[in-house]
Motif scaffolding. Structure first.
Motif, mmCIF file in Angstrom:
data_model
loop_
_atom_site.group_PDB
_atom_site.id
_atom_site.type_symbol
_atom_site.label_atom_id
_atom_site.label_comp_id
_atom_site.label_asym_id
_atom_site.label_seq_id
_atom_site.Cartn_x
_atom_site.Cartn_y
_atom_site.Cartn_z
ATOM 1 N N PRO A 20 -53.423 173.448 20.913
ATOM 2 C CA PRO A 20 -53.256 173.068 21.776
ATOM 3 C C PRO A 20 -51.396 172.725 22.473
ATOM 4 O O PRO A 20 -50.605 172.361 21.169
ATOM 5 C CB PRO A 20 -53.475 171.434 21.703
ATOM 6 C CG PRO A 20 -54.346 171.863 20.419
ATOM 7 C CD PRO A 20 -54.011 172.873 19.659
ATOM 8 N N GLY A 21 -51.317 173.314 23.453
ATOM 9 C CA GLY A 21 -50.636 172.726 23.938
ATOM 10 C C GLY A 21 -50.277 172.383 25.582
ATOM 11 O O GLY A 21 -51.462 171.816 25.688
ATOM 12 N N PRO A 22 -48.859 172.430 26.277
ATOM 13 C CA PRO A 22 -49.497 171.593 27.302
ATOM 14 C C PRO A 22 -50.409 171.800 28.646
ATOM 15 O O PRO A 22 -50.743 171.145 28.877
ATOM 16 C CB PRO A 22 -47.904 171.536 28.085
ATOM 17 C CG PRO A 22 -46.799 171.259 27.252
ATOM 18 C CD PRO A 22 -47.589 172.814 25.954
ATOM 19 N N THR A 23 -50.187 172.989 28.900
ATOM 20 C CA THR A 23 -51.654 174.062 29.839
ATOM 21 C C THR A 23 -52.268 174.202 28.760
ATOM 22 O O THR A 23 -53.772 173.218 30.458
ATOM 23 C CB THR A 23 -51.357 175.014 29.621
ATOM 24 O OG1 THR A 23 -50.908 176.109 29.014
ATOM 25 C CG2 THR A 23 -49.656 175.513 30.657
ATOM 26 N N VAL A 24 -53.167 173.795 27.889
ATOM 27 C CA VAL A 24 -53.883 173.576 27.096
ATOM 28 C C VAL A 24 -54.554 171.971 27.198
ATOM 29 O O VAL A 24 -55.825 171.601 28.010
ATOM 30 C CB VAL A 24 -53.955 174.391 25.601
ATOM 31 C CG1 VAL A 24 -55.141 173.482 25.502
ATOM 32 C CG2 VAL A 24 -54.139 175.678 25.785
ATOM 33 N N LEU A 26 -53.047 170.001 29.809
ATOM 34 C CA LEU A 26 -53.847 170.058 31.045
ATOM 35 C C LEU A 26 -55.307 170.379 31.942
ATOM 36 O O LEU A 26 -55.678 169.928 32.657
ATOM 37 C CB LEU A 26 -53.020 170.986 32.029
ATOM 38 C CG LEU A 26 -51.060 169.988 32.640
ATOM 39 C CD1 LEU A 26 -50.657 170.601 32.960
ATOM 40 C CD2 LEU A 26 -51.342 168.392 32.926
ATOM 41 N N ALA A 27 -55.806 171.692 30.664
ATOM 42 C CA ALA A 27 -56.494 172.355 31.086
ATOM 43 C C ALA A 27 -57.919 170.605 30.524
ATOM 44 O O ALA A 27 -59.288 170.861 31.478
ATOM 45 C CB ALA A 27 -56.838 173.037 30.987
ATOM 46 N N MET A 28 -58.230 170.460 30.126
ATOM 47 C CA MET A 28 -59.047 169.117 29.052
ATOM 48 C C MET A 28 -58.591 167.948 29.924
ATOM 49 O O MET A 28 -60.267 167.573 30.599
ATOM 50 C CB MET A 28 -58.211 168.940 27.816
ATOM 51 C CG MET A 28 -59.607 167.710 27.119
ATOM 52 S SD MET A 28 -59.264 167.961 25.790
ATOM 53 C CE MET A 28 -58.515 167.196 25.126
ATOM 54 N N SER A 29 -57.703 167.922 30.620
ATOM 55 C CA SER A 29 -57.542 166.557 31.200
ATOM 56 C C SER A 29 -58.510 166.712 32.972
ATOM 57 O O SER A 29 -58.898 166.152 32.943
ATOM 58 C CB SER A 29 -56.348 165.863 31.750
ATOM 59 O OG SER A 29 -56.103 164.754 32.575
ATOM 60 N N LEU A 83 -43.291 167.756 31.998
ATOM 61 C CA LEU A 83 -44.133 166.308 31.377
ATOM 62 C C LEU A 83 -44.136 165.736 31.124
ATOM 63 O O LEU A 83 -45.373 164.837 30.837
ATOM 64 C CB LEU A 83 -44.025 167.687 30.087
ATOM 65 C CG LEU A 83 -44.453 169.259 29.808
ATOM 66 C CD1 LEU A 83 -43.895 169.309 28.295
ATOM 67 C CD2 LEU A 83 -45.495 169.212 29.903
ATOM 68 N N ALA A 84 -43.321 165.489 31.087
ATOM 69 C CA ALA A 84 -43.267 163.484 30.760
ATOM 70 C C ALA A 84 -43.836 162.701 31.684
ATOM 71 O O ALA A 84 -44.319 161.831 31.684
ATOM 72 C CB ALA A 84 -41.876 162.356 30.224
ATOM 73 N N TRP A 85 -43.182 163.499 32.663
ATOM 74 C CA TRP A 85 -43.867 162.242 34.596
ATOM 75 C C TRP A 85 -45.262 162.447 34.136
ATOM 76 O O TRP A 85 -46.164 161.901 34.781
ATOM 77 C CB TRP A 85 -43.347 163.174 35.802
ATOM 78 C CG TRP A 85 -43.563 162.368 36.778
ATOM 79 C CD1 TRP A 85 -43.318 161.231 37.204
ATOM 80 C CD2 TRP A 85 -44.561 163.501 37.668
ATOM 81 N NE1 TRP A 85 -44.033 160.655 38.721
ATOM 82 C CE2 TRP A 85 -44.795 162.493 38.341
ATOM 83 C CE3 TRP A 85 -45.818 164.759 37.881
ATOM 84 C CZ2 TRP A 85 -45.116 162.590 40.194
ATOM 85 C CZ3 TRP A 85 -46.275 164.786 38.365
ATOM 86 C CH2 TRP A 85 -46.234 163.721 40.348
ATOM 87 N N LEU A 86 -46.275 163.731 34.219
ATOM 88 C CA LEU A 86 -47.211 163.622 33.805
ATOM 89 C C LEU A 86 -47.960 163.134 32.911
ATOM 90 O O LEU A 86 -48.767 162.374 33.388
ATOM 91 C CB LEU A 86 -47.713 165.020 33.692
ATOM 92 C CG LEU A 86 -47.386 166.121 34.380
ATOM 93 C CD1 LEU A 86 -47.761 167.597 34.537
ATOM 94 C CD2 LEU A 86 -48.127 165.911 35.993
ATOM 95 N N LEU A 195 -48.951 164.571 25.862
ATOM 96 C CA LEU A 195 -47.860 165.469 26.572
ATOM 97 C C LEU A 195 -46.714 164.677 26.958
ATOM 98 O O LEU A 195 -45.985 165.666 26.739
ATOM 99 C CB LEU A 195 -48.516 164.806 28.478
ATOM 100 C CG LEU A 195 -49.479 166.110 28.851
ATOM 101 C CD1 LEU A 195 -49.518 166.328 30.187
ATOM 102 C CD2 LEU A 195 -49.336 167.712 28.400
ATOM 103 N N ILE A 196 -46.761 163.339 26.811
ATOM 104 C CA ILE A 196 -45.356 162.605 26.190
ATOM 105 C C ILE A 196 -44.488 163.018 25.182
ATOM 106 O O ILE A 196 -42.980 163.313 25.029
ATOM 107 C CB ILE A 196 -45.401 161.436 26.646
ATOM 108 C CG1 ILE A 196 -45.614 160.944 27.930
ATOM 109 C CG2 ILE A 196 -44.562 160.454 26.569
ATOM 110 C CD1 ILE A 196 -45.760 159.253 28.108
#
Length: 210
Positions: A20-24, A26-29, A83-86, A195-196
């Protein structure tokens, strides 16, 4: 490129992509908050960013950017800040708008916005550029046409990325049906916190010396 080389690339890439990385995340979210169909826009943005990075590596520009300390630092801090903002936005998201009964009517950024968000996250990850610059050329035969080989690797990686992100988006959508109220709130908190955490990891990331 031989079939054996391609199979080795698939196995090596799969071992990395399933992590799991950032885009993964985001996909789950996106799958949990907006549904799988809307999450597909985010997947498209992430895959488009990967294709841009692969094209950059194939053109030789990836080596130049990877060697530039100024470019590396700029991309790294921009990616970490985004990433921190998201993640902070997810931490502040209320659970109510993503209840299954209200999911279809909930206001969300829209497909294009979700796609641009994932595109920006994937493109501002210098670790991805460094990884592709070092990883992809190992499977390229310099004596054969380069464009066709990079196109094959790009297509294979795109399909695997879509499969993994789709699985996580479906998982997120299923979790919405299984969780209620406080559970959904904690799902947002977990994704936002991760993400943070990834943003902090990216900010502290240092390239290995030559």
């Amino acid at each position: 490129m031989t079939l054996a080389t391609l199979l080795l690339f698939i196995v090596a890439s799969a071992a990395i992509i399933v992590t799991p990385g950032p885009t993964v995340l985001l996909a789950m979210s996106n799958g949990s908050r907006h549904g799988v169909r809307a999450a597909c826009w985010g997947m498209g943005g992430a895959v488009l960013a990967d294709l841009v990075l692969i094209g950059t590596v194939a053109s030789g520009l990836g080596v130049v950017l990877a060697a530039s300390e100024v470019a590396f630092q700029f991309i790294k801090w921009a990616g970490a800040a985004y990433l921190a903002w998201l993640g902070w936005k997810m931490l502040r998201t209320d659970a109510a708008p993503i209840m299954p009964s209200a999911q279809a009517d909930a206001a969300h950024p829209g497909g294009l916005a979700l796609g641009l968000r994932s595109f920006a996250v994937a493109l501002t990850n210098p670790k991805a550029l460094l990884f592709m610059s070092a990883f992809l050329p190992q499977f390229i035969n310099p004596a054969a046409p380069l464009f066709a080989q990079y196109a094959i690797l790009a297509g294979v990686m795109a399909l695997m990325n879509i499969a993994v992100m789709l699985a996580y988006a479906v998982l997120g959508a299923q979790m919405v049906r299984a969780l209620r109220g406080t559970g959904l709130h904690w799902l947002n908190r977990i994704c936002g916190g991760l993400l943070i955490g990834l943003a902090g990891t990216l900010a502290l990331y240092r390239r290995s010396g030559p």
